[in-house]
Scaffold this motif. Structure first.
Motif, short mmCIF file in Angstrom:
data_model
loop_
_atom_site.label_atom_id
_atom_site.label_comp_id
_atom_site.label_asym_id
_atom_site.label_seq_id
_atom_site.Cartn_x
_atom_site.Cartn_y
_atom_site.Cartn_z
N THR A 199 -59.82 2.71 19.27
CA THR A 199 -58.73 3.66 19.56
C THR A 199 -59.27 5.09 19.43
N ARG B 222 -54.99 9.24 25.18
CA ARG B 222 -53.89 9.81 25.96
C ARG B 222 -54.36 10.67 27.12
N ASP C 174 -49.97 6.17 23.49
CA ASP C 174 -49.85 6.95 22.26
C ASP C 174 -49.66 5.96 21.12
N ARG D 148 -48.51 6.27 18.39
CA ARG D 148 -47.25 6.46 17.67
C ARG D 148 -46.09 5.71 18.31
N ALA E 7 -58.29 6.47 16.06
CA ALA E 7 -57.38 7.52 16.50
C ALA E 7 -56.75 8.23 15.30
N GLY E 8 -56.84 9.56 15.31
CA GLY E 8 -56.27 10.31 14.20
C GLY E 8 -56.20 11.79 14.52
N ILE E 9 -55.32 12.49 13.83
CA ILE E 9 -55.18 13.93 14.00
C ILE E 9 -55.11 14.60 12.64
N GLN F 245 -46.06 14.19 12.52
CA GLN F 245 -46.97 13.71 13.56
C GLN F 245 -48.26 13.15 12.98
N GLN G 114 -47.41 9.80 11.38
CA GLN G 114 -47.10 8.83 12.43
C GLN G 114 -48.36 8.37 13.15
N THR G 115 -49.26 9.29 13.44
CA THR G 115 -50.49 8.93 14.15
C THR G 115 -51.46 8.17 13.26
N ASN G 116 -51.74 8.73 12.10
CA ASN G 116 -52.80 8.18 11.25
C ASN G 116 -52.42 6.93 10.48
N GLY H 285 -49.60 4.60 13.53
CA GLY H 285 -50.41 4.24 14.69
C GLY H 285 -51.42 3.15 14.37
#
Length: 238
Positions: free
Chosen positions: A12, A38, A63, A65, A91-93, A109, A112-114, A117
């Protein structure tokens, strides 16, 4: 040493940074790779680079999320790969700012992502690994998940959660011959850290994505008994 040729992997966040470096390192070992993200333009470019190494590669846009998108995307990946042996939850932000100053939406966010997700993707991939009674799940955490630091509260909280999730899952699926390992790197010269100004990317001072990808490959080649029996944290502190 475990052979990796002809294995099937999902990475991812695979269009750039650590995810891209890992996908390319896998391809060099003869692993077919599906990457997710994305940005279709970046995904296409990365897939072209991977295919040039002589393996099957393709991408899915979703996505992490969005659970419904994840469900559809993973089904499409399995349909194309035929099976799956390795999942790298990369995948991470992140964002920098004090807890009080950071916008609530940004904090949400990141979590939700890290966290969600990673959970969504793992939940959809895990049944295939259980059916095979074998597989590897590698979750990318951070030293920020071992010790909190100022101005990264959301990121740190998310990575603490990743480590807890990973350790729990490891104990659940060890009986299914599935290895779950958590990577806890310090700063890597990834697109994310460069964009946030966390490092200048100097290869003499900071770990490069390609270096970290080699660590992942090396870990996968360890005897299964070693990684099933030991703790699930691989640290790459300088």
């Amino acid at each position: 040493m475990m052979k990796l040729k002809n294995k099937k992997a999902i990475v991812t966040g695979g269009s750039r940074g650590l995810g891209k470096a890992t996908a390319i390192a896998f391809a060099k070992k003869g692993i077919d790779v599906a990457i997710t993200g994305r940005d279709e333009e970046k995904l296409k470019k990365t897939v072209t680079e991977i295919k040039a190494l002589g393996v099957n590669a393709f991408y899915e846009i979703f996505d992490v999320r969005n659970y419904k998108e994840v469900q559809v995307g993973i089904k499409n990946i399995i349909s194309n790969l035929g099976t799956v042996d390795i999942l790298v939850n990369n995948a991470g932000i992140a964002a920098i700012g004090s807890l009080n100053e950071m916008e609530v939406s940004v904090w949400e966010q990141i979590i939700q992502t890290n966290v969600l997700g990673m959970y969504y993707v793992t939940k959809e991939v895990l049944p295939y690994l259980i059916d095979k009674n074998k597989g590897d799940i590698i979750n990318v955490a951070s030293t920020a998940g071992l010790n909190g630091n100022p101005n990264i509260s959301a990121y740190s909280a998310s990575k603490f959660a990743v480590i807890g999730l990973s350790q729990s899952l490891m104990k659940e699926v060890r009986k299914n011959n599935i290895r779950v390992n958590t990577l806890t790197p310090s700063t890597i010269a990834s697109d994310m850290t460069l964009e946030l100004g966390m490092t200048d990317g100097n290869p003499d001072k900071v770990l490069q994505p390609e270096d970290f990808a080699q660590l992942i490959v090396a870990g996968l080649q360890l005897p299964r008994r070693a990684m099933l029996a030991n703790a699930s944290l691989w640290s790459t502190n300088p």
